[in-house]
Design a protein around this motif. Sequence first.
Motif, short mmCIF file in Angstrom:
data_model
loop_
_atom_site.label_atom_id
_atom_site.label_comp_id
_atom_site.label_asym_id
_atom_site.label_seq_id
_atom_site.Cartn_x
_atom_site.Cartn_y
_atom_site.Cartn_z
N MET A 14 -22.33 -37.60 6.38
CA MET A 14 -22.81 -38.88 6.85
C MET A 14 -22.70 -38.99 8.37
SD MET A 14 -21.14 -41.37 3.98
CE MET A 14 -21.65 -42.80 4.85
N PRO A 15 -22.90 -37.90 9.05
CA PRO A 15 -22.78 -37.99 10.51
C PRO A 15 -23.79 -38.97 11.10
CG PRO A 15 -23.53 -35.79 9.83
CD PRO A 15 -23.29 -36.59 8.60
N GLY A 16 -23.28 -39.85 11.94
CA GLY A 16 -24.16 -40.79 12.63
C GLY A 16 -24.66 -41.95 11.79
N LYS A 17 -24.17 -42.09 10.56
CA LYS A 17 -24.64 -43.18 9.69
C LYS A 17 -23.51 -44.18 9.47
CE LYS A 17 -27.88 -40.40 7.03
NZ LYS A 17 -28.24 -39.96 5.69
N ARG A 18 -23.85 -45.44 9.47
CA ARG A 18 -22.87 -46.47 9.14
C ARG A 18 -22.72 -46.60 7.62
NH1 ARG A 18 -19.80 -50.39 10.67
NH2 ARG A 18 -19.81 -52.43 9.71
N TRP A 19 -23.85 -46.54 6.95
CA TRP A 19 -23.86 -46.64 5.48
C TRP A 19 -24.48 -45.38 4.90
CZ3 TRP A 19 -20.56 -50.08 4.23
CH2 TRP A 19 -20.38 -51.21 5.00
N ALA A 20 -24.52 -45.28 3.60
CA ALA A 20 -24.97 -44.05 2.94
C ALA A 20 -26.39 -43.65 3.33
CB ALA A 20 -24.89 -44.20 1.42
N ASN A 21 -27.24 -44.66 3.57
CA ASN A 21 -28.64 -44.37 3.84
C ASN A 21 -29.05 -44.76 5.26
OD1 ASN A 21 -31.06 -43.32 2.93
ND2 ASN A 21 -31.83 -45.29 2.24
N GLY A 22 -28.09 -44.88 6.16
CA GLY A 22 -28.41 -45.23 7.54
C GLY A 22 -27.66 -46.46 8.00
N GLU A 23 -28.34 -47.33 8.72
CA GLU A 23 -27.70 -48.52 9.29
C GLU A 23 -27.70 -49.72 8.35
OE1 GLU A 23 -25.87 -48.78 12.14
OE2 GLU A 23 -26.09 -46.61 11.99
N ASP A 24 -28.50 -49.67 7.31
CA ASP A 24 -28.59 -50.79 6.38
C ASP A 24 -27.78 -50.52 5.12
OD1 ASP A 24 -30.36 -52.23 8.04
OD2 ASP A 24 -32.07 -51.12 7.22
N PHE A 25 -27.07 -51.55 4.66
CA PHE A 25 -26.34 -51.49 3.40
C PHE A 25 -27.36 -51.53 2.27
CE2 PHE A 25 -23.88 -53.30 -0.08
CZ PHE A 25 -22.70 -52.59 0.01
N THR A 26 -27.32 -50.55 1.36
CA THR A 26 -28.32 -50.46 0.30
C THR A 26 -27.65 -50.30 -1.06
OG1 THR A 26 -28.50 -48.05 0.38
CG2 THR A 26 -29.91 -49.31 1.91
N LEU A 27 -28.47 -50.14 -2.07
CA LEU A 27 -27.97 -49.91 -3.42
C LEU A 27 -27.14 -48.62 -3.49
CD1 LEU A 27 -27.97 -51.06 -6.25
CD2 LEU A 27 -30.09 -49.82 -6.70
N ALA A 28 -27.44 -47.67 -2.64
CA ALA A 28 -26.65 -46.43 -2.60
C ALA A 28 -25.19 -46.73 -2.28
CB ALA A 28 -27.23 -45.46 -1.59
N ASP A 29 -24.95 -47.67 -1.39
CA ASP A 29 -23.58 -48.06 -1.05
C ASP A 29 -22.92 -48.81 -2.20
OD1 ASP A 29 -23.65 -47.18 1.83
OD2 ASP A 29 -25.29 -48.63 1.82
N CYS A 30 -23.71 -49.64 -2.89
CA CYS A 30 -23.18 -50.34 -4.06
C CYS A 30 -22.74 -49.35 -5.14
CB CYS A 30 -24.25 -51.28 -4.63
SG CYS A 30 -24.69 -52.64 -3.56
N ALA A 31 -23.48 -48.27 -5.28
CA ALA A 31 -23.13 -47.26 -6.27
C ALA A 31 -21.94 -46.42 -5.83
CB ALA A 31 -24.35 -46.37 -6.53
#
Length: 74
Positions: free
Chosen positions: A1-18
């Motif tokens: 996750m280099p350079g990413k705040r959340w799993a899929n970039g800068e936005d909190f998404t369903l991937a983070d919920c999972a």
Amino acid sequence: MPGKRWANGEDFTLADCAAGPSLFYADWTHAISDNYPKVRAYRTRLLARPSFARAVEDARPYRTLFPLGAPDRD
């Protein structure tokens, strides 16, 4: 996750919920090693997110049901 705040970039998404519950309980059963600072930091960010923190807090009364015993943290 280099350079990413959340799993899929800068936005909190369903991937983070999972990922959230898995990382939450995984660290209870086998502490995430200091060799993985990005994973540890990601878990910390999840715990700081108000919706995730509320879910953790609301589930606190049920920790005695965790099969391996819940640690006294988080």
